[in-house]
Structure formats: structure tokens, C-alpha cells
Design a protein around this motif. Sequence first.
Motif, PDB file in Angstrom:
ATOM      1  N   GLY A 157      42.341 -25.993  99.928  1.00 20.33           N
ATOM      2  CA  GLY A 157      43.045 -25.843 101.199  1.00 20.33           C
ATOM      3  C   GLY A 157      42.730 -27.044 102.076  1.00 20.33           C
ATOM      4  N   LEU A 158      43.740 -27.502 102.826  1.00 19.65           N
ATOM      5  CA  LEU A 158      43.533 -28.671 103.684  1.00 19.65           C
ATOM      6  C   LEU A 158      44.051 -28.371 105.087  1.00 19.65           C
ATOM      7  N   LEU A 159      43.218 -28.600 106.080  1.00 20.22           N
ATOM      8  CA  LEU A 159      43.630 -28.403 107.473  1.00 20.22           C
ATOM      9  C   LEU A 159      43.288 -29.670 108.242  1.00 20.22           C
ATOM     10  N   ASN A 211      41.274 -31.258 120.180  1.00 16.34           N
ATOM     11  CA  ASN A 211      41.280 -30.007 120.941  1.00 16.34           C
ATOM     12  C   ASN A 211      41.458 -28.792 120.033  1.00 16.34           C
ATOM     13  N   MET A 212      41.216 -29.000 118.748  1.00 16.08           N
ATOM     14  CA  MET A 212      41.299 -27.937 117.743  1.00 16.08           C
ATOM     15  C   MET A 212      42.735 -27.455 117.528  1.00 16.08           C
ATOM     16  N   GLN A 213      43.714 -28.241 117.941  1.00 12.83           N
ATOM     17  CA  GLN A 213      45.098 -27.849 117.710  1.00 12.83           C
ATOM     18  C   GLN A 213      45.486 -28.314 116.304  1.00 12.83           C
ATOM     19  N   LEU A 214      46.105 -27.410 115.560  1.00 13.61           N
ATOM     20  CA  LEU A 214      46.477 -27.720 114.175  1.00 13.61           C
ATOM     21  C   LEU A 214      47.514 -28.832 114.126  1.00 13.61           C
ATOM     22  N   LEU A 215      47.277 -29.826 113.299  1.00 15.97           N
ATOM     23  CA  LEU A 215      48.285 -30.880 113.137  1.00 15.97           C
ATOM     24  C   LEU A 215      49.061 -30.652 111.851  1.00 15.97           C
ATOM     25  N   THR A 216      48.339 -30.328 110.799  1.00 16.90           N
ATOM     26  CA  THR A 216      49.007 -30.041 109.532  1.00 16.90           C
ATOM     27  C   THR A 216      48.083 -29.214 108.639  1.00 16.90           C
ATOM     28  N   TYR A 217      48.699 -28.554 107.660  1.00 21.39           N
ATOM     29  CA  TYR A 217      47.907 -27.801 106.684  1.00 21.39           C
ATOM     30  C   TYR A 217      48.753 -27.643 105.435  1.00 21.39           C
ATOM     31  N   ASN A 218      48.111 -27.365 104.306  1.00 23.28           N
ATOM     32  CA  ASN A 218      48.903 -27.172 103.094  1.00 23.28           C
ATOM     33  C   ASN A 218      48.974 -25.685 102.746  1.00 23.28           C
ATOM     34  N   SER A 219      49.854 -25.352 101.796  1.00 23.85           N
ATOM     35  CA  SER A 219      50.037 -23.931 101.511  1.00 23.85           C
ATOM     36  C   SER A 219      48.815 -23.338 100.819  1.00 23.85           C
ATOM     37  N   ALA A 220      48.008 -24.218 100.173  1.00 17.01           N
ATOM     38  CA  ALA A 220      46.788 -23.694  99.542  1.00 17.01           C
ATOM     39  C   ALA A 220      45.859 -23.115 100.606  1.00 17.01           C
ATOM     40  N   ALA A 221      45.864 -23.728 101.806  1.00 15.33           N
ATOM     41  CA  ALA A 221      45.000 -23.225 102.885  1.00 15.33           C
ATOM     42  C   ALA A 221      45.430 -21.814 103.267  1.00 15.33           C
ATOM     43  N   LEU A 222      46.764 -21.602 103.357  1.00 14.46           N
ATOM     44  CA  LEU A 222      47.286 -20.272 103.695  1.00 14.46           C
ATOM     45  C   LEU A 222      46.900 -19.292 102.603  1.00 14.46           C
ATOM     46  N   LEU A 250      44.502 -19.480 100.288  1.00 19.68           N
ATOM     47  CA  LEU A 250      43.065 -19.221 100.154  1.00 19.68           C
ATOM     48  C   LEU A 250      42.556 -18.287 101.250  1.00 19.68           C
ATOM     49  N   LEU A 251      43.059 -18.493 102.458  1.00 17.95           N
ATOM     50  CA  LEU A 251      42.574 -17.657 103.560  1.00 17.95           C
ATOM     51  C   LEU A 251      43.425 -16.394 103.731  1.00 17.95           C
ATOM     52  N   GLU A 273      29.159 -22.465 103.646  1.00 16.40           N
ATOM     53  CA  GLU A 273      29.794 -21.443 102.802  1.00 16.40           C
ATOM     54  C   GLU A 273      30.229 -20.297 103.683  1.00 16.40           C
ATOM     55  N   MET A 274      31.357 -19.689 103.295  1.00 20.43           N
ATOM     56  CA  MET A 274      31.890 -18.629 104.145  1.00 20.43           C
ATOM     57  C   MET A 274      32.556 -17.569 103.263  1.00 20.43           C
ATOM     58  N   SER A 275      32.519 -16.315 103.710  1.00 21.47           N
ATOM     59  CA  SER A 275      33.182 -15.249 102.948  1.00 21.47           C
ATOM     60  C   SER A 275      34.385 -14.771 103.718  1.00 21.47           C
ATOM     61  N   SER A 276      35.443 -14.448 102.980  1.00 20.84           N
ATOM     62  CA  SER A 276      36.604 -13.835 103.607  1.00 20.84           C
ATOM     63  C   SER A 276      37.114 -12.809 102.610  1.00 20.84           C
ATOM     64  N   GLY A 277      37.163 -11.573 103.023  1.00 22.61           N
ATOM     65  CA  GLY A 277      37.499 -10.506 102.077  1.00 22.61           C
ATOM     66  C   GLY A 277      36.437 -10.497 100.994  1.00 22.61           C
ATOM     67  N   CYS A 278      36.881 -10.444  99.721  1.00 27.21           N
ATOM     68  CA  CYS A 278      35.885 -10.447  98.661  1.00 27.21           C
ATOM     69  C   CYS A 278      35.748 -11.840  98.055  1.00 27.21           C
ATOM     70  N   ARG A 279      36.277 -12.839  98.764  1.00 25.54           N
ATOM     71  CA  ARG A 279      36.196 -14.194  98.215  1.00 25.54           C
ATOM     72  C   ARG A 279      35.202 -15.050  98.987  1.00 25.54           C
ATOM     73  N   ARG A 280      34.732 -16.080  98.297  1.00 22.43           N
ATOM     74  CA  ARG A 280      33.732 -16.961  98.899  1.00 22.43           C
ATOM     75  C   ARG A 280      34.277 -18.393  98.926  1.00 22.43           C
ATOM     76  N   TYR A 281      34.081 -19.057 100.051  1.00 21.49           N
ATOM     77  CA  TYR A 281      34.637 -20.407 100.205  1.00 21.49           C
ATOM     78  C   TYR A 281      33.579 -21.414 100.618  1.00 21.49           C
ATOM     79  N   ASN A 282      33.833 -22.638 100.202  1.00 21.92           N
ATOM     80  CA  ASN A 282      33.008 -23.738 100.662  1.00 21.92           C
ATOM     81  C   ASN A 282      33.852 -24.526 101.660  1.00 21.92           C
ATOM     82  N   LEU A 283      33.328 -24.725 102.861  1.00 19.44           N
ATOM     83  CA  LEU A 283      34.079 -25.455 103.890  1.00 19.44           C
ATOM     84  C   LEU A 283      33.466 -26.837 104.060  1.00 19.44           C
TER      85      LEU A 283
END
Length: 526
Positions: free
Chosen positions: A210-212, A217-228, A230-231, A266-276
Motif C-alpha cells: 500500500g502506498l500513501l 498538513n496530513m492531507q492525502l495527495l495520492t494513494y494506490n488501491s493496494a492501500a485501500l 490492505l486497510l 508494526e500495526m494490527s488491523s482486524g486480524c491482519r498485521r502490517y508493517n508501516l
Amino acid sequence: MSVLYNHFQSQIKNELKKEASYISAGIEAEGESYISRITDEDTRITLITSGGEVIADTSVDAEKLENHLDREEVRQALETGSGFSIRYSDTLTKRVMYYAVKLSDGSILRVSATQYSAAAILISLAQPIALIIIVTLILSIILSGRIAKSIVKPINELDLDNPENNDTYDELAPLLRKISKQRKMINSQLREAKLQQEKFSLITENMTEGLLVTDKNMQLLTYNSAALRLLEIEKPLNGNVLVFNRSRVFRETVESALDGKRTQNEMSSGCRRYNLIANPVYEDKKVIGAVIVILDITENAKREQLRREFTSNVSHELKTPLTSISGFAEMMMNGETSPETTADFARSIYDEAQRLIALVLDILRISELDERDSGFVNEPVDLYGLSQEIARRIKPQADRKNVKINIIGNNIMIVGVKKILDEMIFNLCDNAVKYNKPDGTVDIVISRDENGTALTVRDTGIGIPKEHQSRIFERFYRVDKARSKAIGGTGLGLSIVKHGAICHNAEIKLESEENIGTTVSIIFPS
Ligand code: ADP
């Protein structure tokens, strides 16, 4: 005003000259009394003797006037016959013009008139000037409005998509040419930008990570569908990057990157684990945003967990036989055993050592299979021939229980790793014999249909209770631990079968009924 002012001055001077000549003619003819007949108030007439004494004056009592010999115009007239001078009167707004002529008797006739200063003229003209200004203003407003309209209308009606095709006034032609040129330039730049954008999305959209990208100012400029994906976000988002994930770890990671520090968490979301992984983006040494990469490490984490469990299980499994061996050996060492029991102890040590060897061999096999890239070579394997060979190896063990092994089917070739296939079939047959009843049978069936090639091992043994069926492929899982150990099981046989099946993209099917028997099939894709 300036032009008029000078014009008036020369006109007044001429008039004074004329008046002086008329009056001097009158005085020459009639004498001094001629002056008293002139009633014009605007013109002051003075008669002065050659000695400067004022004889008569139309505005002031002559007797009150001092000697006029020092007056500029009088002096000039005495010297040259005529004189002219201008003097400001007391009030600054007025100036008086004097013209003097010498009469035949030597006396001086002086005529004077008042000329208003520029300011005075201006004041007197204020009304008409104001009127002119108002009229001019109104006219300018009306006219400029009309002119502006006539200029702007064709401009508003321009077809900017085809600037050069417009039929309008000539003055616009250079502008239209420029617009056309710039249009072409913008179009080519747009094409270039679009191409870059397409390249960028092609790369990012094909990323499994995933790419963000966010601004400072923390406003999103772009992201890819993998980010959507994965999260686990269903619809596209915009605004603050924290809408992607509201967890503390995510926020801290982004904030830390915006503080200029590369951050990994490292972060968990639901039952998945991510590396940020968040990296700051710099421009002129200032942080202008952050790039956040999200890696799904669920599988890795699971594998890591399994590995930890496996290590602890292995240690435990190794410890038991080693403790027994150590205990028996200690007793023998201390001479606590009689010659009869020594032989029994030695047998026990031998049995435990054999179990250890079997366990270590199975662990080695599992580790080998875990290392996917262990240099296994695919080759055509005849499942029927391989089954015959395995049956031969197992026969002594089967004979001891009087279990009969049948091989059903014919020579069917598949492409696979012979060593792994051997271990898989051997383990299935070994279990089918081990958990069989005396005088039972084991059928090895090889068949092929549209679903693929199936190798089935069927026994008439003790069967597996329903509640255990889903777990027997786990490492070290046994239905009856004591029984399995007693008959030399390691609890790894079916795990090896499962791993082998994964290596061959094969599917495993299990059917079992307590006290009736068990059927395990491996279905290889065709
Ligand atoms: P083990 O070395 O203990 O046989 P496996 O992984 O091969 O380990 O099998 C796991 C467990 O599944 C065994 O302990 C046994 O309880 C059960 N099992 C496997 N195969 C059979 C079978 N054919 N009949 C009955 N039980 C079986």
C-alpha cells in the motif's frame, strides 16, 4: 489657462496702447479737462508732469498721490516716449498693467488696467469648467462603456478551442496567434503530464504494498488501491490521511515522518498485521510531506508464530526420550541394575534412541519442505510404480499385524518431486498400517479423471474421531498421544503429507469413521 493668460496680457497691452493714443490725442486737442469727461471705471488714467507730479487721476484724488517719477513706466516714457510695466497690487489676485506715453508738452499720460491673475481666472471659470468636466465624464462613461462592449464582445465570443479560426478585428490577431501557440504548448505539456501520471499509477497500482502520500498538513495527495485493500477500505477516500486508519500507531508513524524522521512500526488491523514505513519528503531542506508504505506481514507473522511453536514443540518432543535415556543410563552407571534388567534398560535406551532418530529425520524433512527453494527437481513419476516400492518397504511391518496391502489402478505418470511424493505416500501407508486392526487391509488406489490424478490410501483401522479430523495435519498433533508414541509415531507424518501436497499444488481429502477406517486422498491437478 496658460495660453489664454498670455493672450489676454498682450491683448490688454495693445488696448492700453490704443487707449493711450486716443486719450493723448484728446488731451492734445482739448487739454487736461478731456480726462474729466472719461467715465470708464475699469481704466485708470493719470496725467503726470515731466517732474513726476500727478496733475490728474481718474481713480484717486491727484493731490494725495506722491511723486511718480520713480515709476518704471514713467521713467521709460520720459526716456523713450513710451513705457510699460506690470505690478502686483496689494491683493495677490490682481496685477496692474501700466502704459505711459509722453505728450508733446513733455507731460506723461499713463493708462492702466487690471489683469486678473491665473488663479482669479480659474476661479471665475470654475463653473463652466466643472460643467465641462461633468459633461465629459458622462460622455466618457457612455462612450467608454460602448467602446469597451464593442471590444469585449468579440473577445467573449472567441472560440478558444480553435483560436485561429475566429473572424474578428485585426488587433486581436496577435493575441489569437499567441493563444493558439500556448494552447499547443499546454496540450503537449498536458499529454506529457498525463503520460507521467499513467506511468506513476501503472507502477503504484501494480504494487502489492500500500502506498500513501500526504502533504505536511496530513492531507492525502495520492494513494494506490493496494492501500485501500490492505486497510480494508471499500470506497475511495480523501482529506486527512488519518481517515485511512485511526490507530495511534498509524498516527504516530505519520507524525514522526512529518517531523523529519524515517519511521517503521508494526500495526494490527482486524486480524491482519502490517508493517508501516513512513519516509519524510524534503524540498529545500524543509519537510513538505511524507510517503507511507504499508506491507502486509500477516503471513510472515503467522509463519514466525508457527516457527516459534514448532521450536518449542521440537524441544519438548526431544526432551522426553532424552530424559528417559539419561535416566536409564544413570541407573546403569550407578550399578543399580541387575544383569537381567540391564538388557531391558539397554532395549529401552535403544527404543528411545530410535524414536529420537525418527523424530530428527521427520524434523529434517519438515524443515526441508519449509525451505521452498531446497533444490527439488520436478520429474515424471509413476505413482503406481512408486506405490509398489513403498508397499514393499512397509510389508514387514504390515505382516507383523497381518495387514494386507493392495495396489489398485495402473501406471499413471505425474510430474513432481519423487523424494517428496515418496515420503507422502509412505507416511499415509505407514499410518494406514500403524492405526489398522490386526488382519485389516490397506488399499492404495491410483486413478485419473477430469478433476486430476488421485492417490487414495484406504484402511480398515481405528478411524479418527470427527472432532480431531480438522487438526491431525497440524505439527505434533496426535489423537492419542500415548498410543502414537507406543507405536513409534512422531506426530509429523501428516504435516509432511500436507506440505508435500502444497509443493505439488495438490488437494487433500480426508474421510474417516471411528472403528471403520480412514481414507486419505491426494488429488494432483491434471
Ligand atoms: P503420527 O506420527 O503420530 O502418526 P501423523 O501426523 O502421521 O503422526 O498423524 C497424526 C495423528 O493422526 C496420529 O497420531 C493419529 O492419531 C491420527 N491418524 C493418522 N492417520 C491415521 C489413520 N490412518 N487412522 C487413524 N488415525 C490416524
